[in-house]
Each structure stands twice: as structure tokens, then as C-alpha cells.
Design an enzyme around this catalytic site. Structure first.
Site, PDB file in Angstrom:
ATOM      1  N   ARG A  72       0.858  -1.177   0.000  1.00  0.00           N
ATOM      2  CA  ARG A  72       0.000   0.000   0.000  1.00  0.00           C
ATOM      3  C   ARG A  72       0.898   1.232   0.000  1.00  0.00           C
ATOM      4  O   ARG A  72       1.967   1.243   0.628  1.00  0.00           O
ATOM      5  CB  ARG A  72      -0.924   0.031   1.228  1.00  0.00           C
ATOM      6  CG  ARG A  72      -2.021  -1.023   1.218  1.00  0.00           C
ATOM      7  CD  ARG A  72      -3.051  -0.763   0.115  1.00  0.00           C
ATOM      8  NE  ARG A  72      -4.170  -1.695   0.178  1.00  0.00           N
ATOM      9  CZ  ARG A  72      -4.228  -2.845  -0.475  1.00  0.00           C
ATOM     10  NH1 ARG A  72      -3.185  -3.231  -1.215  1.00  0.00           N
ATOM     11  NH2 ARG A  72      -5.294  -3.621  -0.389  1.00  0.00           N
TER      12      ARG A  72
ATOM     13  N   GLU B  24      -4.136   6.845  -4.845  1.00  0.00           N
ATOM     14  CA  GLU B  24      -4.051   5.650  -5.675  1.00  0.00           C
ATOM     15  C   GLU B  24      -3.795   6.008  -7.144  1.00  0.00           C
ATOM     16  O   GLU B  24      -2.992   5.366  -7.809  1.00  0.00           O
ATOM     17  CB  GLU B  24      -5.347   4.848  -5.550  1.00  0.00           C
ATOM     18  CG  GLU B  24      -5.398   3.575  -6.339  1.00  0.00           C
ATOM     19  CD  GLU B  24      -4.576   2.452  -5.729  1.00  0.00           C
ATOM     20  OE1 GLU B  24      -4.642   1.348  -6.271  1.00  0.00           O
ATOM     21  OE2 GLU B  24      -3.884   2.665  -4.730  1.00  0.00           O
TER      22      GLU B  24
ATOM     23  N   HIS C  19      -1.453  -0.191  -9.915  1.00  0.00           N
ATOM     24  CA  HIS C  19      -2.016  -1.175  -8.984  1.00  0.00           C
ATOM     25  C   HIS C  19      -2.543  -2.391  -9.739  1.00  0.00           C
ATOM     26  O   HIS C  19      -3.714  -2.780  -9.613  1.00  0.00           O
ATOM     27  CB  HIS C  19      -3.126  -0.548  -8.135  1.00  0.00           C
ATOM     28  CG  HIS C  19      -3.349  -1.288  -6.841  1.00  0.00           C
ATOM     29  ND1 HIS C  19      -4.053  -0.744  -5.778  1.00  0.00           N
ATOM     30  CD2 HIS C  19      -2.970  -2.528  -6.435  1.00  0.00           C
ATOM     31  CE1 HIS C  19      -4.098  -1.621  -4.783  1.00  0.00           C
ATOM     32  NE2 HIS C  19      -3.453  -2.714  -5.175  1.00  0.00           N
TER      33      HIS C  19
ATOM     34  N   GLY D 110      -1.641  -7.390  -8.553  1.00  0.00           N
ATOM     35  CA  GLY D 110      -2.560  -8.450  -8.161  1.00  0.00           C
ATOM     36  C   GLY D 110      -3.259  -9.047  -9.365  1.00  0.00           C
ATOM     37  O   GLY D 110      -2.874  -8.829 -10.517  1.00  0.00           O
TER      38      GLY D 110
END
Length: 353
Positions: free
Chosen positions: A264, A292, A311, A314
Site C-alpha cells: 500500500r 491511488e 495497482h 494483483g
């Protein structure tokens, strides 16, 4: 915390004769279900549960979703599931379990869920796998000084003595520091073990013996920062981990070291990092930032010593299907009266993402 399990074997797409089919509701971003759940898994979910695949709830006040919520025993959730707070639970008298087809449950599992005794499970282990793969890829490329070499080659466009110019590059006997023995951190260590690297680990809950079993040496965070060629951050976002990598610890990093953050953005003092990066002393691979989505004028977009991604470390693309399959496995266990294979407990949330 145990090592992340391998993906379970594919299960049959039909329910066991006589097995009950709990009333189940999908709750996530409205446009996510079609990308998350592949046709085979959708077939399996509808065989295992009394589930309307055309209803995906992202607002429990919407009349059709509210009606389904009143009758549902299980929610299969993912990103975008509204918080299951007291007011929502009052309208869900039959709800007994939440199966999360994603990672952290902190965005929608509230204290009211724990008070109610709702069972919770998460596919965090499945989402950890691609994050670890991304991390290992960029760690190995960082030690090869890929970004600098790319720009150098692009500028020269001519023969050059690359062996002399990059005499300090490469992965042999380099030191990689892993911050946090989370699911992802442990998988990173597992994937890095076959390489000729010196692996360091900092985690306040992991001692020397357990770190050694993971293939690493347990060290304090300051020592890890000072000794590592690459530092990769995998600690959870908690009040105590804000700016875990602060200005002082950034200053401890070796010249030309690389900081990797797939956890994060709040774990790193971003202003301090930008100051270091502007000098050219450090490199960074950042999949997460604060905010973000960075403002358009952020220097992180343009600095040549930064690899910035939105991001996406993942689950992405076909990797999403692994999480849906994991949710189907847990739904099968619930329908058969078995405990979840990957339960989330209330006490876990104080130490995990």
C-alpha cells in the site's frame, strides 16, 4: 502465518446428490462479475447454490438486491461489495457466511459481522500469487539495472562495452530484503530461493528459526535497509505501519538500491521517496501510491529511475478466474457442511491487510 497453498485441483461442476443449495447473492461492482467468473465457474456456482447469476448487487438499497438480501444465506463478494454494516445486516436475517473472491475483507466486513458470528473466507491466498510473481520479476530485473540500461541503449544506438559499463549489475550474490512475512512476502521468498541471492526478512512476528525455514535471515528493519540491493515491501496497511519506510530509512538504502512497493502506498513516505529519486541515488518500482491515482503532474510518472504501474500486480485478466474458482471451492465446502479451507478470523484483521 502458513505458506500460501497451491491452487486446489479442479472440482466437478455439479452438486452432490442430496446436497443442499444455500440461497446465495453475488455482491461486487456490477461490471466485475463477467470478468471475474469464467463460464465453467459460473456453471459450478449455480449448481452448488440457489443463485441468480443475472443479479449482481453493488447497492443493497436497490429493490431487487434488497429482496435477494433478505433471503440470502451466503454472499459471494468481491471488489465493490457495499459494507455489511448493522443496517444492512438487519435486512439480512438469514445471512450466515461471506465468501470473498478477492483479497482483503476490511472494506466490507464490519464489526457487526463479527458480532453476528458470520463466517468469512477470502481468496487472499489466490490474489497473493500474481503479486508475488510480479515482485520477483521486478526484483530480478532491478538487479540487472534494466531501466538504466534500456535508456542508455536507446540513447547510444551504437556498439558499446556493456560489460564494463554495467559491471555491478546482475543477481548473483545480491541482497534482497523482504519487509513482512505476509502471504505475499512468504511466496516472494519461496520464489526467490532458487536464485543465488542473500535473502533478508524483517517481520516483528517472525523469529530467526522461522525466517531460516523460509530461506532468509531475520534482521531489524534498519539493518535490512542498509544491507539490501533491493527492498520489497509486503507489510499490511495498519496504523503502526504508516510511513514504515520513512525518510530516515530511505537514507539508509545503498546508492543505486531499488525500493519495490506492491503493498500500500501509505507504507512509504512518498514525499521523501520523491526527494531521493530526484537525486538519482535510488530506484523505485511502485505499483501503489498515495493517492491511488497520482495527479497528472506527479514526477513519479516521468522520473527515469521509476517503474510505475497502476495497482495491477494483483490478479489481472485471466488471473481473476483463480479467485472465482477459490470462492466456488469454499461454497462447495459450506454447502457440504464443512469448515472453510481459508477462514478469516476477527483477530487476523489486526495483523493483516
Amino acid at each position: 502465518m502458513s505458506n500460501p497453498p497451491t491452487a486446489p485441483a479442479a472440482q466437478p461442476h455439479t452438486a452432490t446428490p442430496g446436497q443442499r443449495r444455500p440461497r446465495t447473492l453475488l455482491a461486487m461492482h456490477g461490471d466485475l462479475a463477467a470478468r471475474l467468473i469464467d463460464p465453467g465457474t459460473l456453471e459450478r456456482l449455480t449448481a452448488l447454490a440457489d443463485l441468480d447469476p443475472t443479479l449482481v448487487a453493488d447497492d443493497f438499497d436497490e429493490p431487487r438486491a434488497a429482496a435477494a438480501l433478505r433471503e440470502s444465506e451466503v454472499i459471494v463478494s468481491s471488489w465493490g461489495c457495499p459494507p455489511l454494516d448493522e443496517s444492512v445486516l438487519e435486512r439480512a436475517p438469514r445471512l450466515r457466511a461471506v465468501i470473498h473472491a478477492a483479497g482483503s475483507v476490511k472494506h466490507h466486513i464490519t464489526d457487526a459481522c463479527w458480532r453476528r458470528g458470520i463466517q468469512v473466507t477470502s481468496a487472499a491466498w489466490a490474489n497473493a500469487l500474481p503479486v508475488a510473481e510480479y515482485t520477483v520479476a521486478v526484483v530480478l530485473l532491478a538487479n540487472k539495472q534494466l531501466l538504466r540500461m534500456r535508456d542508455d541503449y536507446r540513447a547510444r544506438r551504437a556498439p558499446h562495452d556493456w560489460l564494463a559499463a554495467y559491471g555491478s549489475a546482475g543477481n548473483y550474490r545480491r541482497t534482497v530484503g523482504v519487509v513482512g512475512a505476509s502471504r505475499i512476502g512468504r511466496r516472494v521468498l519461496e520464489l526467490l530461493r532458487p536464485h543465488d541471492l542473500d535473502l533478508l526478512l524483517h517481520d516483528p512476528y517472525v523469529g530467526a528459526e522461522e525466517a531460516a525455514a523460509l530461506g532468509a535471515r531475520s534482521v531489524e528493519l534498519d539493518a535490512l535497509c542498509a544491507a539490501s540491493d533491493v527492498v520489497t515491501v509486503h507489510a499490511p496497511e495498519l496504523p503502526g505501519t504508516r510511513h514504515l519506510i520513512d525518510r530516515r530509512r530511505l537514507a539508509l538504502l545503498r546508492d543505486d538500491a531499488t525500493l519495490v512497493n506492491t503493498s500500500r502506498g501509505s507504507l512509504v513516505d512518498q514525499d521523501a521517496l520523491v526527494d531521493e529519486l530526484r537525486t538519482g541515488r535510488l530506484n523505485a518500482v511502485l505499483d501503489v501510491t498515495v493517492p491511488e491515482v497520482l495527479p497528472a503532474d506527479s514526477p513519479l510518472y516521468d522520473l527515469p529511475n521509476v517503474l510505475l504501474t497502476p495497482h495491477v500486480a494483483g490478479s489481472l485478466g485471466g488471473e481473476l478466474h483463480r479467485m472465482a474458482a477459490a470462492a466456488a471451492d469454499e461454497l462447495a465446502r459450506y454447502a457440504a457442511g464443512l469448515p472453510f479451507a481459508h477462514p478469516v478470523l476477527h483477530e487476523d484483521t489486526t495483523r493483516s491487510a
